[in-house]
Enzyme design. Structure first.
Site, mmCIF file in Angstrom:
data_model
loop_
_atom_site.group_PDB
_atom_site.id
_atom_site.type_symbol
_atom_site.label_atom_id
_atom_site.label_comp_id
_atom_site.label_asym_id
_atom_site.label_seq_id
_atom_site.Cartn_x
_atom_site.Cartn_y
_atom_site.Cartn_z
ATOM 1 N N CYS A 93 0.264 -3.355 -2.388
ATOM 2 C CA CYS A 93 1.001 -3.108 -1.152
ATOM 3 C C CYS A 93 0.021 -2.944 0.014
ATOM 4 C CB CYS A 93 1.840 -1.849 -1.326
ATOM 5 S SG CYS A 93 2.474 -1.152 0.197
ATOM 6 N N GLU A 94 0.265 -3.659 1.088
ATOM 7 C CA GLU A 94 -0.652 -3.592 2.224
ATOM 8 C C GLU A 94 -0.530 -2.289 3.010
ATOM 9 O OE1 GLU A 94 1.717 -5.901 5.796
ATOM 10 O OE2 GLU A 94 0.564 -7.114 4.392
ATOM 11 N N HIS A 95 0.506 -1.513 2.736
ATOM 12 C CA HIS A 95 0.698 -0.253 3.460
ATOM 13 C C HIS A 95 -0.102 0.901 2.861
ATOM 14 C CE1 HIS A 95 4.803 -2.174 4.528
ATOM 15 N NE2 HIS A 95 3.902 -2.481 5.433
ATOM 16 N N HIS A 96 -0.252 0.900 1.531
ATOM 17 C CA HIS A 96 -0.954 2.007 0.872
ATOM 18 C C HIS A 96 -2.068 1.544 -0.069
ATOM 19 C CE1 HIS A 96 3.171 3.537 1.782
ATOM 20 N NE2 HIS A 96 2.472 4.564 2.239
ATOM 21 N N GLN A 134 6.149 -7.599 -0.556
ATOM 22 C CA GLN A 134 6.843 -8.532 -1.448
ATOM 23 C C GLN A 134 7.595 -9.589 -0.654
ATOM 24 O OE1 GLN A 134 8.897 -6.694 -4.756
ATOM 25 N NE2 GLN A 134 10.360 -8.370 -4.912
ATOM 26 N N HIS A 162 7.137 -1.075 -7.434
ATOM 27 C CA HIS A 162 6.107 -0.700 -6.472
ATOM 28 C C HIS A 162 5.626 0.725 -6.743
ATOM 29 C CE1 HIS A 162 6.676 -4.079 -3.469
ATOM 30 N NE2 HIS A 162 7.662 -4.266 -4.337
ATOM 31 N N CYS A 164 3.753 2.491 -4.938
ATOM 32 C CA CYS A 164 3.789 3.331 -3.742
ATOM 33 C C CYS A 164 5.112 4.084 -3.645
ATOM 34 C CB CYS A 164 3.544 2.505 -2.478
ATOM 35 S SG CYS A 164 4.762 1.206 -2.191
#
Length: 209
Positions: A93-96, A134, A162, A164
């Site tokens: 995940c590019e956020h976490h 995704q 996920h 996260c």
């Protein structure tokens, strides 16, 4: 300019830090977490993390269109669904920068030629080995297939869990996220979409070698 082209341009313009700079960044994060990066158990961790990142994110150095570039015309006029299902993948995940793990099911309707089936799995792997959402990954895979093969239609379903969401935040485990995208005849013909979904959910048949 197409969004995918813009993304590729951004990626190619990124100046990568040196190995030493990357390892120092890991030491900083270890210290920020509250541990001593110089203690025996952690002394080699920065080197291991950087090595792992090279593997996790090797998709940045690979070209999905190149993977699809070799096609075959000797298909005896085959014009029905070509499908690969249960393509396992691991992404982040590019956020976490936390993993999400799942399976992709991809199909296309050939026009003039077909591609080696392993190349479809390769495209999934290339995009998975990048920082992702995704939704973006789903769109990228379909766009690459449409651009390279120019099929009469493409269908993709991705289902993933996920971490996260499982390990932090709401802490809900084993919740699947499902994304789909259809183009061409798959998008315009509900019966083809339904057939694709039936093939995704059909029993494997228990084949073994």
């Amino acid at each position: 300019m197409d969004a995918v082209v813009k993304k590729i341009a951004r990626e190619s313009a990124v100046k990568r830090p040196s190995q030493e700079e990357a390892e120092e960044a890991v030491r900083t994060l270890i210290a920020w977490a509250g541990d001593d990066p110089t203690r025996q158990g952690l002394i080699d961790t920065p080197k291991r993390v950087v090595k792992a990142y090279k593997e996790f994110f090797k998709g940045y150095s690979e070209d999905p269109l190149q993977a699809l570039s070799r096609t075959f015309d000797e298909d005896e006029g085959y014009d029905d669904i070509v499908m690969l299902r249960d393509i396992e993948f691991n992404s982040h995940c590019e956020h976490h920068i936390v993993p999400f793990i799942g399976r992709a099911h991809v199909a296309y309707l050939p026009s003039d030629s077909v591609v080696g089936i392993s190349k479809l799995a390769r495209v999934v792997e290339i995009y998975a080995r990048r920082l992702q959402t995704q939704e973006t990954m789903t769109a990228q895979i379909v766009k690459a297939i449409d651009q390279a093969l120019k099929p009469r239609g493409t269908a993709l379903l991705i289902e993933a869990v996920h971490q996260c969401m499982s390990l932090r935040g709401v802490n809900k485990r084993n919740v699947s996220t499902i994304t789909t995208q259809f183009t061409g005849e798959f998008k315009s013909t509900p019966a083809l979409q339904a057939r694709f979904m039936e093939l995704v959910r059909a029993p494997s048949g228990g084949f073994s070698l």
